[in-house]
Scaffold this motif. Structure first.
Motif, mmCIF file in Angstrom:
data_model
loop_
_atom_site.group_PDB
_atom_site.id
_atom_site.type_symbol
_atom_site.label_atom_id
_atom_site.label_comp_id
_atom_site.label_asym_id
_atom_site.label_seq_id
_atom_site.Cartn_x
_atom_site.Cartn_y
_atom_site.Cartn_z
ATOM 1 N N ASN A 34 0.823 -1.207 0.000
ATOM 2 C CA ASN A 34 0.000 0.000 0.000
ATOM 3 C C ASN A 34 0.857 1.256 0.000
ATOM 4 O O ASN A 34 0.513 2.251 -0.660
ATOM 5 N N PHE A 35 1.961 1.224 0.712
ATOM 6 C CA PHE A 35 2.886 2.360 0.711
ATOM 7 C C PHE A 35 3.435 2.595 -0.694
ATOM 8 O O PHE A 35 3.450 3.730 -1.192
ATOM 9 N N GLU A 36 3.887 1.522 -1.344
ATOM 10 C CA GLU A 36 4.457 1.637 -2.687
ATOM 11 C C GLU A 36 3.409 2.120 -3.690
ATOM 12 O O GLU A 36 3.704 2.947 -4.563
ATOM 13 N N ALA A 37 2.177 1.634 -3.563
ATOM 14 C CA ALA A 37 1.115 2.061 -4.474
ATOM 15 C C ALA A 37 0.832 3.551 -4.315
ATOM 16 O O ALA A 37 0.671 4.283 -5.307
ATOM 17 N N LEU A 38 0.762 4.010 -3.055
ATOM 18 C CA LEU A 38 0.508 5.434 -2.809
ATOM 19 C C LEU A 38 1.621 6.284 -3.396
ATOM 20 O O LEU A 38 1.357 7.289 -4.072
ATOM 21 N N TRP A 39 2.854 5.893 -3.126
ATOM 22 C CA TRP A 39 3.979 6.676 -3.627
ATOM 23 C C TRP A 39 3.953 6.739 -5.160
ATOM 24 O O TRP A 39 4.177 7.800 -5.746
ATOM 25 N N LYS A 52 6.991 23.018 -6.386
ATOM 26 C CA LYS A 52 7.267 23.072 -4.952
ATOM 27 C C LYS A 52 8.664 22.561 -4.603
ATOM 28 O O LYS A 52 9.015 22.501 -3.424
ATOM 29 N N ASN A 53 9.397 22.180 -5.634
ATOM 30 C CA ASN A 53 10.779 21.724 -5.436
ATOM 31 C C ASN A 53 10.842 20.557 -4.448
ATOM 32 O O ASN A 53 11.657 20.537 -3.519
ATOM 33 N N VAL A 54 9.968 19.580 -4.648
ATOM 34 C CA VAL A 54 9.914 18.405 -3.785
ATOM 35 C C VAL A 54 10.666 17.257 -4.461
ATOM 36 O O VAL A 54 10.358 16.882 -5.591
ATOM 37 N N ASN A 55 11.652 16.708 -3.771
ATOM 38 C CA ASN A 55 12.384 15.535 -4.255
ATOM 39 C C ASN A 55 11.620 14.298 -3.778
ATOM 40 O O ASN A 55 11.829 13.807 -2.672
ATOM 41 N N TRP A 56 10.731 13.793 -4.616
ATOM 42 C CA TRP A 56 9.836 12.714 -4.224
ATOM 43 C C TRP A 56 10.586 11.400 -3.988
ATOM 44 O O TRP A 56 10.180 10.581 -3.168
ATOM 45 N N ASN A 57 11.682 11.192 -4.688
ATOM 46 C CA ASN A 57 12.497 9.993 -4.465
ATOM 47 C C ASN A 57 13.136 10.034 -3.076
ATOM 48 O O ASN A 57 13.190 9.020 -2.371
ATOM 49 N N GLU A 58 13.613 11.209 -2.688
ATOM 50 C CA GLU A 58 14.214 11.357 -1.362
ATOM 51 C C GLU A 58 13.166 11.163 -0.284
ATOM 52 O O GLU A 58 13.427 10.556 0.774
ATOM 53 N N VAL A 59 11.960 11.676 -0.535
ATOM 54 C CA VAL A 59 10.862 11.499 0.419
ATOM 55 C C VAL A 59 10.557 10.016 0.593
ATOM 56 O O VAL A 59 10.377 9.516 1.713
ATOM 57 N N LYS A 65 11.659 3.622 5.208
ATOM 58 C CA LYS A 65 12.326 3.007 6.360
ATOM 59 C C LYS A 65 11.365 2.823 7.541
ATOM 60 O O LYS A 65 11.662 2.055 8.466
ATOM 61 N N LYS A 66 10.238 3.509 7.505
ATOM 62 C CA LYS A 66 9.285 3.436 8.609
ATOM 63 C C LYS A 66 8.228 2.355 8.408
ATOM 64 O O LYS A 66 7.372 2.155 9.280
ATOM 65 N N ILE A 67 8.260 1.675 7.254
ATOM 66 C CA ILE A 67 7.266 0.656 6.946
ATOM 67 C C ILE A 67 7.732 -0.704 7.451
ATOM 68 O O ILE A 67 8.851 -1.140 7.164
ATOM 69 N N GLY A 68 6.855 -1.370 8.231
ATOM 70 C CA GLY A 68 7.164 -2.700 8.741
ATOM 71 C C GLY A 68 6.027 -3.659 8.459
ATOM 72 O O GLY A 68 4.854 -3.262 8.382
ATOM 73 N N MET A 83 3.913 11.407 4.955
ATOM 74 C CA MET A 83 4.598 11.517 3.675
ATOM 75 C C MET A 83 3.861 12.498 2.757
ATOM 76 O O MET A 83 4.486 13.350 2.109
ATOM 77 N N LEU A 84 2.536 12.428 2.726
ATOM 78 C CA LEU A 84 1.768 13.335 1.878
ATOM 79 C C LEU A 84 1.871 14.780 2.352
ATOM 80 O O LEU A 84 1.808 15.716 1.540
#
Length: 339
Positions: A34-39, A52-59, A65-68, A83-84
């Motif tokens: 679900n995390f990967e789908a949202l991203w 907005k100069n957002v580095n989405w890959n860095e985000v 790292k917080k997904i378990g 994240m959003l």
């Protein structure tokens, strides 16, 4: 020549086709999937990464790292919501059965509107109401109308009656403070009563591919005057605050461009992206800005529309305690100067 309804139909159709090509079934219904789908949905379809100069890959790297595997739905929701929020976008929300994420930037600013104060001390609890609009002519012979939400559809006949009544005023205040938006076509319907000829209202662009910079050329859209309907031709002040958002933000932007209109109050809340919705494998939905709207000079108003020169102010606390709305009082002054 294109009006807003034709442009919106084209943009929504294209956004739907591009979004429907993204198959969430390829992701597992677990925290990681679900995390990967949202991203990925946001990566391919959100429209303000560059602006907005957002580095989405860095985000992604930080939040991944917080997904378990054993995290609860509530814990996953918190990580995805955070994240959003990196996008700082009031049109971007994650919705589940137990919560809706939000980025309400206007909650951090002065309220600058008190509905009870206006109705008690300016309208004397004696006002008219139609099509979501509260209105009357005040004792100083200035007209006042508060449009609380552009989700309230304006009936053409209702608007004729409202403006026919207000035509006896010397000038008009259109109060869109705390108007969180709604339907752009309602904003267009109201604007059409304050113009005598077709105007260039702005431009709309749409995604043409998954890349962050893959957009169509901005398409101009126009607003025509409402033919055969009642118009208001005297000076107008638009009152706004940080809770003036989305369609109301666009309304202020367009009205500000008219020669007989001034904008008073605080900068609007912004929100110039047309929102669209997609779904995650677990059934949660994500709404996001999918197509940017520009003003008639091709400027984005995602971060808000500034008041007219010399017209930015907050409500004064001492005035408020006395039943005085500082923004309305300034609006009266500006109208008097425009006569």
């Amino acid at each position: 020549m294109k009006n807003l309804s034709h442009i919106l139909f084209s943009v929504i159709t294209l956004v739907f086709l591009l979004t429907s090509c993204h198959n969430v079934e390829q992701y597992d219904n677990n925290p990681r999937g679900n995390f990967e789908a949202l991203w990925k949905i946001m990566d391919e379809h959100y429209c303000f990464f560059k602006y907005k100069n957002v580095n989405w890959n860095e985000v992604k790297e930080r939040y991944s790292k917080k997904i378990g595997d054993k995290m609860t739905e509530e814990e996953l929701f918190t990580v995805c919501s955070d994240m959003l929020k990196e996008l700082k976008d009031g049109h971007t929300n994650l919705s589940s059965s137990f919560d809706v994420s939000r980025y309400w930037i206007w909650e951090q600013y002065p309220i600058n509107y008190d509905d009870r104060l206006v109705k008690e001390y300016y309208l004397n609890f004696d006002y008219k109401f139609a099509s979501g609009i509260t209105y009357r002519i005040l004792p100083n012979n200035f007209g006042y109308m508060h449009y609380a939400s552009f989700s309230s559809t304006i009936g053409k006949g209702n608007l004729d009656n409202i403006l026919a009544y207000l035509s006896n005023s010397d000038g008009l205040i259109i109060d869109v403070r705390d108007n969180g938006g709604g339907f752009l076509l309602n904003a267009e319907a109201l604007i059409s009563r304050f113009i005598d000829e077709r105007i260039l209202a702005g431009y709309i662009s749409h995604k043409t591919g998954p890349g962050h910079d893959e957009f169509s050329s901005p398409m101009p859209y126009y607003i025509e005057p409402a033919k055969g309907r009642v118009h208001y031709k005297k000076p107008v002040v638009v009152a706004c605050n940080r809770s003036t958002f989305s369609a109301a933000n666009n309304f202020v932007s367009i009205m500000k461009s008219l020669p007989n209109v001034k904008v008073v109050g605080d900068i609007t809340g912004g929100g110039c992206g047309i929102p669209f919705t997609s779904e995650l494998p677990n059934g949660w939905t994500v709404r996001f800005s999918a197509a940017p709207i520009y003003d008639n000079k091709k400027n984005m108003t995602e971060y808000g529309v500034a008041p007219s020169e010399g017209c930015k102010l907050d409500m004064d606390a001492d005035d408020k305690a006395k039943g005085i709305d500082s923004i309305l009082e300034k609006s009266f002054e500006v109208l008097q100067e425009m006569l």
